[in-house]
Design an enzyme around this catalytic site. Structure first.
Site, mmCIF file in Angstrom:
data_model
loop_
_atom_site.group_PDB
_atom_site.id
_atom_site.type_symbol
_atom_site.label_atom_id
_atom_site.label_comp_id
_atom_site.label_asym_id
_atom_site.label_seq_id
_atom_site.Cartn_x
_atom_site.Cartn_y
_atom_site.Cartn_z
ATOM 1 C CG ASN A 147 -0.347 -0.227 2.506
ATOM 2 O OD1 ASN A 147 0.865 -0.091 2.626
ATOM 3 N ND2 ASN A 147 -1.126 -0.559 3.507
ATOM 4 N NE ARG A 285 2.169 2.376 12.088
ATOM 5 C CZ ARG A 285 1.716 2.166 10.853
ATOM 6 N NH1 ARG A 285 1.258 3.175 10.124
ATOM 7 N NH2 ARG A 285 1.679 0.945 10.348
ATOM 8 C CD GLN A 314 -4.447 4.052 14.003
ATOM 9 O OE1 GLN A 314 -3.925 4.975 13.416
ATOM 10 N NE2 GLN A 314 -4.550 2.873 13.430
ATOM 11 C CG HIS A 333 -4.466 3.930 9.877
ATOM 12 N ND1 HIS A 333 -3.567 3.352 10.728
ATOM 13 C CD2 HIS A 333 -3.843 3.990 8.677
ATOM 14 C CE1 HIS A 333 -2.456 3.068 10.077
ATOM 15 N NE2 HIS A 333 -2.609 3.429 8.824
HETATM 16 P P1 NDP Z 1 10.144 1.743 3.499
HETATM 17 O O1 NDP Z 1 10.767 0.679 4.352
HETATM 18 O O2 NDP Z 1 10.218 1.614 2.024
HETATM 19 O O3 NDP Z 1 10.743 3.148 3.861
HETATM 20 C C1 NDP Z 1 11.039 3.549 5.137
HETATM 21 C C2 NDP Z 1 12.194 4.513 5.037
HETATM 22 O O4 NDP Z 1 12.380 5.124 6.315
HETATM 23 C C3 NDP Z 1 13.507 3.834 4.675
HETATM 24 O O5 NDP Z 1 14.066 4.510 3.566
HETATM 25 C C4 NDP Z 1 14.326 4.029 5.947
HETATM 26 O O6 NDP Z 1 15.669 4.238 5.689
HETATM 27 C C5 NDP Z 1 13.764 5.313 6.468
HETATM 28 N N1 NDP Z 1 14.083 5.574 7.866
HETATM 29 C C6 NDP Z 1 14.038 4.719 8.903
HETATM 30 N N2 NDP Z 1 14.406 5.354 10.021
HETATM 31 C C7 NDP Z 1 14.692 6.632 9.677
HETATM 32 C C8 NDP Z 1 15.145 7.755 10.402
HETATM 33 N N3 NDP Z 1 15.385 7.667 11.708
HETATM 34 N N4 NDP Z 1 15.339 8.915 9.726
HETATM 35 C C9 NDP Z 1 15.107 8.991 8.399
HETATM 36 N N5 NDP Z 1 14.693 7.937 7.661
HETATM 37 C C10 NDP Z 1 14.486 6.770 8.299
HETATM 38 O O7 NDP Z 1 8.629 1.841 3.997
HETATM 39 P P2 NDP Z 1 7.394 2.572 3.299
HETATM 40 O O8 NDP Z 1 7.876 3.803 2.639
HETATM 41 O O9 NDP Z 1 6.593 1.607 2.515
HETATM 42 O O10 NDP Z 1 6.536 2.918 4.604
HETATM 43 C C11 NDP Z 1 7.051 3.841 5.569
HETATM 44 C C12 NDP Z 1 6.151 3.851 6.789
HETATM 45 O O11 NDP Z 1 4.893 4.374 6.452
HETATM 46 C C13 NDP Z 1 5.843 2.463 7.357
HETATM 47 O O12 NDP Z 1 6.859 1.997 8.232
HETATM 48 C C14 NDP Z 1 4.559 2.696 8.087
HETATM 49 O O13 NDP Z 1 4.809 3.132 9.413
HETATM 50 C C15 NDP Z 1 3.920 3.837 7.308
HETATM 51 N N6 NDP Z 1 2.782 3.362 6.514
HETATM 52 C C16 NDP Z 1 1.556 3.914 6.738
HETATM 53 C C17 NDP Z 1 0.449 3.444 6.071
HETATM 54 C C18 NDP Z 1 -0.891 4.049 6.262
HETATM 55 O O14 NDP Z 1 -1.888 3.422 5.923
HETATM 56 N N7 NDP Z 1 -0.984 5.270 6.780
HETATM 57 C C19 NDP Z 1 0.551 2.311 5.138
HETATM 58 C C20 NDP Z 1 1.900 1.901 4.874
HETATM 59 C C21 NDP Z 1 2.963 2.383 5.583
HETATM 60 P P3 NDP Z 1 16.671 3.113 5.196
HETATM 61 O O15 NDP Z 1 15.889 1.938 4.755
HETATM 62 O O16 NDP Z 1 17.406 3.830 4.117
HETATM 63 O O17 NDP Z 1 17.458 2.801 6.415
#
Ligand code: NDP
Length: 386
Positions: A147, A285, A314, A333
């Site tokens: 998603n 989140r 939630q 959500h």
């Molecule tokens: P990804 O794993 O593709 O991306 C997460 C990114 O966050 C990675 O690039 C990671 O960096 C980066 N990251 C982690 N910690 C940090 C930090 N401290 N500072 C900066 N960057 C950081 O996940 P998605 O993009 O698919 O999803 C991201 C988040 O969105 C999910 O974890 C979830 O919480 C939320 N989400 C919400 C949804 C909703 O319905 N509202 C649905 C889907 C997701 P790297 O990997 O380079 O270390």
């Protein structure tokens, strides 16, 4: 044979739908970047139908029962007397969605001796205590990418909603009015604004790509830098930290997982360093932002708007201050649970279950915790307290 305990949100108030707004879903060849779509051996549901609510059962019942497993589906997840708590005692697998999270706390792990797999039908496994999962040898998996684009679309919609002052303008129509000055007194164009994403993973990068045609200046921060070719193609400015980036932005969008590094990141101190009138969008989140600091900043005008769909806990209580704070564009959500997304995460859930029951490896990109440590996507993007 296994007992699978699945916690889903309630059916629509007027009952499970018998018809839908559209006849089908568009065909997708794969995800951006080449990851393949979920590939279970079969599915027993119609893509485009409501799968994420209790009666939708993620389309799993026929498959699980044909294999001799037991499926228990409930929305009753809060407190010691809940169906979730009762059924957990002898469950082998727990499936839950971030939209209606069954919080798997340390205490609940201790009361679930048979639990082997905690499966997130969606993305974001922060409702699972990962330290406890590691300690108890429970595998944690989620349907990575299912998603991400759905959320990216919601982020773009939220930015436009806030900056253009859409929701109050729509309310004027619903109220029978025509108060143009009231509507436009807070309305701007995004063109020329600076937008920054905290994390440029699947969602963050998709947001940047979608905003590029709006002629915005694009910024990002992340733990790992994007390839130079991507930075050049989109004209991205990289910042080492969130604190470095936010003072340059008119709009900030949060797209990082919730883990110890990001919890409480947007507090009074950080928000004070932002330009007066910044818009903050958080579909990642809720606990990445300090609840009351957000309210204070909207009331003082330090933030011009706040939007997103993630809350804590939630479902959010009726008196949650984000329901009534000024200039917000909050929804429940929902961003990652469009009917389009549900078809992908239901299929991905089945793919993970098929691997788990066959004893074959779960795709690395779906893994968060395995064999007592962070694994796969979890090892790349999450941190733990230990
Ligand atoms: P990804 O794993 O593709 O991306 C997460 C990114 O966050 C990675 O690039 C990671 O960096 C980066 N990251 C982690 N910690 C940090 C930090 N401290 N500072 C900066 N960057 C950081 O996940 P998605 O993009 O698919 O999803 C991201 C988040 O969105 C999910 O974890 C979830 O919480 C939320 N989400 C919400 C949804 C909703 O319905 N509202 C649905 C889907 C997701 P790297 O990997 O380079 O270390």
């Amino acid at each position: 044979m296994a007992k699978v305990l699945c916690v889903l949100y309630d059916d629509p108030v007027n009952g499970y739908p018998s018809t839908y707004a559209r006849n089908d879903l568009p065909h997708l060849d794969g995800y951006p970047g080449g990851q393949t779509l979920p590939a279970p051996s079969a599915v027993d549901f119609t893509p485009g139908h409501l799968l994420g609510s209790v009666s939708g059962e993620l389309g799993l019942r026929r498959y699980l029962e044909s294999q001799g497993h037991t499926l228990v589906v409930t929305s009753d997840k809060e407190g010691p007397g809940s169906a979730f708590d009762r059924e957990l005692a002898d469950a082998d697998v727990v499936i839950s969605q971030p939209f209606w999270p069954a919080y798997l706390t340390k205490e609940r792990f201790a009361r679930a001796p048979k639990l082997k797999l905690a499966l997130t039908a969606g993305i974001g496994s922060d409702h699972v205590d990962l330290d406890a999962a590691i300690e108890h040898g429970v595998t944690v998996a989620e349907v990575t990418y299912c998603n991400s684009i759905s959320v990216a679309e919601h982020v773009v919609m939220s930015i436009l909603n806030l900056v253009r002052n859409f929701v109050p303008s729509h309310q004027i129509v619903l109220d029978g009015g025509w108060n143009i000055a009231d509507a436009v007194a807070r309305s701007y164009d995004v063109e020329g604004m600076h937008v920054g994403t905290v994390a440029a993973g699947r969602i963050g990068l998709a947001v940047l790509k979608r905003l590029a045609p709006f002629d915005m200046h694009l910024h990002y921060t992340d733990r790992h830098r994007l390839p130079e070719s991507v930075e050049r193609e989109l004209g991205l400015t990289f910042h080492e930290t969130t604190a470095d980036m936010v003072p340059h932005c008119d709009v900030v969008t949060i797209n990082a997982p919730l883990h110890p590094e990001t919890e409480g990141l947007f507090d009074d101190d950080l928000i004070a360093t932002m330009k007066r009138g910044t818009y903050l969008i958080n579909t990642a989140r809720a606990r990445i932002a300090d609840r009351d600091a957000v309210v204070r900043a909207l009331e003082s005008g330090q933030l011009a708007g706040y939007a997103g769909d993630v809350w804590f806990p939630q479902p959010a209580p009726a008196d949650h201050p984000w329901r009534t704070m000024p200039h917000h564009g909050m929804t429940p959500h929902i961003s990652g649970s469009s009917l389009s997304a549900q078809a992908r995460y239901a299929a991905g859930t089945r793919e993970i279950l098929e691997s788990f029951f066959a004893g074959t490896p779960i795709r690395d990109e779906y893994l968060i915790v395995e064999a007592g440590k962070l694994a796969g996507t979890g090892a790349h993007s999450y941190s733990t307290n230990s």
